[in-house]
Design an enzyme around this catalytic site. Structure first.
Site, PDB file in Angstrom:
ATOM      1  N   HIS A   1       0.821  -1.207   0.000  1.00 16.14           N
ATOM      2  CA  HIS A   1       0.000   0.000   0.000  1.00 16.14           C
ATOM      3  C   HIS A   1       0.862   1.269   0.000  1.00 16.14           C
ATOM      4  O   HIS A   1       0.452   2.301  -0.543  1.00 16.14           O
ATOM      5  CB  HIS A   1      -0.953  -0.039   1.191  1.00 16.14           C
ATOM      6  CG  HIS A   1      -1.855  -1.233   1.145  1.00 16.14           C
ATOM      7  ND1 HIS A   1      -2.989  -1.269   0.365  1.00 16.14           N
ATOM      8  CD2 HIS A   1      -1.753  -2.461   1.739  1.00 16.14           C
ATOM      9  CE1 HIS A   1      -3.561  -2.451   0.476  1.00 16.14           C
ATOM     10  NE2 HIS A   1      -2.827  -3.192   1.311  1.00 16.14           N
TER      11      HIS A   1
ATOM     12  N   ASP B   1       2.653   6.251  -5.185  1.00 26.14           N
ATOM     13  CA  ASP B   1       2.664   6.529  -6.622  1.00 26.14           C
ATOM     14  C   ASP B   1       1.742   7.721  -6.865  1.00 26.14           C
ATOM     15  O   ASP B   1       0.530   7.576  -7.023  1.00 26.14           O
ATOM     16  CB  ASP B   1       2.175   5.286  -7.375  1.00 26.14           C
ATOM     17  CG  ASP B   1       2.165   5.473  -8.885  1.00 26.14           C
ATOM     18  OD1 ASP B   1       2.314   6.619  -9.356  1.00 26.14           O
ATOM     19  OD2 ASP B   1       1.996   4.458  -9.595  1.00 26.14           O
TER      20      ASP B   1
ATOM     21  N   ARG C   1      -0.579   7.739 -10.007  1.00 27.87           N
ATOM     22  CA  ARG C   1      -1.766   6.903  -9.821  1.00 27.87           C
ATOM     23  C   ARG C   1      -2.772   7.546  -8.888  1.00 27.87           C
ATOM     24  O   ARG C   1      -3.961   7.692  -9.201  1.00 27.87           O
ATOM     25  CB  ARG C   1      -1.333   5.547  -9.262  1.00 27.87           C
ATOM     26  CG  ARG C   1      -2.460   4.738  -8.616  1.00 27.87           C
ATOM     27  CD  ARG C   1      -1.873   3.792  -7.583  1.00 27.87           C
ATOM     28  NE  ARG C   1      -2.875   2.983  -6.928  1.00 27.87           N
ATOM     29  CZ  ARG C   1      -3.471   3.290  -5.780  1.00 27.87           C
ATOM     30  NH1 ARG C   1      -3.197   4.435  -5.161  1.00 27.87           N
ATOM     31  NH2 ARG C   1      -4.360   2.478  -5.237  1.00 27.87           N
TER      32      ARG C   1
ATOM     33  N   GLU D   1     -12.958  -5.163   0.818  1.00 26.64           N
ATOM     34  CA  GLU D   1     -11.541  -5.546   0.832  1.00 26.64           C
ATOM     35  C   GLU D   1     -11.415  -6.973   1.353  1.00 26.64           C
ATOM     36  O   GLU D   1     -11.852  -7.282   2.460  1.00 26.64           O
ATOM     37  CB  GLU D   1     -10.727  -4.593   1.715  1.00 26.64           C
ATOM     38  CG  GLU D   1      -9.281  -4.977   1.913  1.00 26.64           C
ATOM     39  CD  GLU D   1      -8.519  -5.163   0.621  1.00 26.64           C
ATOM     40  OE1 GLU D   1      -7.698  -6.092   0.551  1.00 26.64           O
ATOM     41  OE2 GLU D   1      -8.740  -4.381  -0.331  1.00 26.64           O
TER      42      GLU D   1
ATOM     43  N   GLU E   1      -9.150   0.250  -8.386  1.00 30.44           N
ATOM     44  CA  GLU E   1      -7.818   0.270  -8.994  1.00 30.44           C
ATOM     45  C   GLU E   1      -7.427  -1.188  -9.164  1.00 30.44           C
ATOM     46  O   GLU E   1      -6.821  -1.788  -8.286  1.00 30.44           O
ATOM     47  CB  GLU E   1      -6.831   1.041  -8.100  1.00 30.44           C
ATOM     48  CG  GLU E   1      -5.552   1.417  -8.824  1.00 30.44           C
ATOM     49  CD  GLU E   1      -4.473   0.354  -8.700  1.00 30.44           C
ATOM     50  OE1 GLU E   1      -4.585  -0.671  -9.413  1.00 30.44           O
ATOM     51  OE2 GLU E   1      -3.548   0.547  -7.913  1.00 30.44           O
TER      52      GLU E   1
ATOM     53  N   GLU F   1      -2.889 -10.726 -12.356  1.00 32.48           N
ATOM     54  CA  GLU F   1      -3.583 -10.922 -11.079  1.00 32.48           C
ATOM     55  C   GLU F   1      -5.091 -11.079 -11.231  1.00 32.48           C
ATOM     56  O   GLU F   1      -5.780 -11.418 -10.270  1.00 32.48           O
ATOM     57  CB  GLU F   1      -3.282  -9.808 -10.064  1.00 32.48           C
ATOM     58  CG  GLU F   1      -1.842  -9.812  -9.604  1.00 32.48           C
ATOM     59  CD  GLU F   1      -1.570  -8.741  -8.560  1.00 32.48           C
ATOM     60  OE1 GLU F   1      -0.671  -8.960  -7.738  1.00 32.48           O
ATOM     61  OE2 GLU F   1      -2.247  -7.697  -8.562  1.00 32.48           O
TER      62      GLU F   1
ATOM     63  N   HIS G   1       4.310   3.073 -10.344  1.00 34.02           N
ATOM     64  CA  HIS G   1       4.790   1.840  -9.714  1.00 34.02           C
ATOM     65  C   HIS G   1       4.611   0.632 -10.620  1.00 34.02           C
ATOM     66  O   HIS G   1       5.214  -0.417 -10.393  1.00 34.02           O
ATOM     67  CB  HIS G   1       4.084   1.619  -8.361  1.00 34.02           C
ATOM     68  CG  HIS G   1       2.690   1.089  -8.466  1.00 34.02           C
ATOM     69  ND1 HIS G   1       1.607   1.871  -8.811  1.00 34.02           N
ATOM     70  CD2 HIS G   1       2.195  -0.156  -8.271  1.00 34.02           C
ATOM     71  CE1 HIS G   1       0.516   1.138  -8.814  1.00 34.02           C
ATOM     72  NE2 HIS G   1       0.833  -0.086  -8.492  1.00 34.02           N
TER      73      HIS G   1
END
Length: 346
Positions: free
Chosen positions: A37, A43, A46, A92, A135, A144, A289
């Site tokens: 994180h 970043d 971003r 999350e 994101e 991923e 990143h």
């Protein structure tokens, strides 16, 4: 208002959800690490792009309900509250959710942000949402496989006239010359003899094989790109289907700028938001990143002005690990022999 709940029953909480693979468990565990994180929030390209996109779209967010998919620390959820969101569901799956709740309370936003600890596929919301923010992008855009969760949320919860942030994604590919990288990696084994009096030059073929089977993530100099980039895929996130992103295959064609030696291909992506906000990982722009993703070919090839490079590239989840990515590349120079290479991003 009804409290969002997981489908999983209390007695199943002692083990992973039956729908959750070992790959998912390992993936979510990695996102409990604070350093991940730090990289993302640190970043500024971003984070500022998302912040600007959310605040510029305040008229579509103010008084509305938002779902933040893969909320992490909750920073995007809090940007949505700053833009006037009535309610935000911050979903999350990693144990970072516990820390996100603390962050939300610290910012006195607990009445408007509900943090939900669970996979998108395993939770329920009490209402449809007006906005989905996420994101989700990985290396080579699709690494991923997080996009599948965003599409699941879109199909289940987003209202017909709802907004997605971002709403478009484009993946690019271009041929490159990069002699220094390959030479440095291979010369390392040649130089062992002069340093330690042990000859390891016999490892050079194996080192080349390893280098040309992997995807390398690092900053890449735009000056070493030798042709205009090709669009590998363009995703409209309002309409794209899961099956469309499970197997992305595209033809490409390049015409080289001049005399050079081709060592591989570089990839980057950009996503766009309503109100003309763009986030790009281009080597011609400020570094992020994500950096760039480079694949190297087995045999470097000399080219001249207008040498044509044609072929196809295919991206799909790996059969070995659903969060990894297989890349199959076929290419040829002018009318030469077609070369096939496989890469695994893990």
């Amino acid at each position: 208002m009804e409290t969002p709940t997981k489908r999983a029953k209390l007695e199943n909480e002692q083990c992973s959800c039956s729908c959750e693979s070992k790959e998912d468990t390992d993936y979510f565990r990695s996102y409990a690490d604070i350093s991940v994180h730090e990289d993302m929030i640190g970043d500024s390209v971003r984070t500022n792009a998302y912040r600007l996109a959310i605040l510029r779209n305040y008229e579509k967010i103010r008084g509305k309900v938002v779902a933040d998919i893969g909320a992490g620390t909750g920073i995007l959820s809090m940007f949505c509250v700053q833009a006037g969101a009535k309610k935000v569901y911050a979903i999350e799956a990693s144990s970072m959710a516990q820390q996100t709740e603390i962050v939300v309370k610290c910012n006195k936003m607990e009445e408007r942000i509900s943090v939900i600890h669970g996979r998108v596929e395993d939770v329920e919301l009490p209402e449809k949402v007006d906005v989905i923010v996420s994101e989700w992008m990985g290396y080579f855009l699709l690494y991923e496989c997080m996009l599948k969760s965003v599409l699941y949320a879109r199909d289940k919860w987003l209202k017909k006239d709802g907004m997605l942030l971002p709403d478009t994604a484009i993946l690019y590919l271009a041929p490159v010359t990069d002699p220094d990288f390959m030479d440095d990696r291979l010369n390392f084994w040649e130089d062992i003899n002069s340093r330690y009096k042990v000859d390891m030059s016999s490892l050079i073929p194996y080192a080349r094989k390893c280098i040309t089977e992997q995807i390398h993530v690092r900053p890449f100099c735009g000056e070493n790109i030798v042709a205009h980039a090709a669009e590998i895929c363009r995703l409209n996130l309002k309409t794209v289907r899961q099956e469309d992103v499970n197997n992305v295959k595209c033809k490409f064609s390049f015409k080289c700028f001049g005399h050079s030696v081709i060592h591989g291909f570089v990839s980057w992506f950009q996503v766009t938001f309503p109100m003309d906000i763009t986030l790009t990982t281009s080597p011609y722009s400020e570094e992020t990143h994500w950096q760039q993703s480079i694949v190297y070919i087995n045999k470097p090839h000399s080219v001249v002005q207008d040498t044509e490079i044609t072929g196809t590239i295919q991206l799909s989840p790996s059969e070995k690990h659903s969060r990894f990515m297989d890349i199959n590349l076929s290419y040829r120079f002018d009318n030469g022999i077609v070369q096939d290479q496989h890469y695994l991003m893990m």
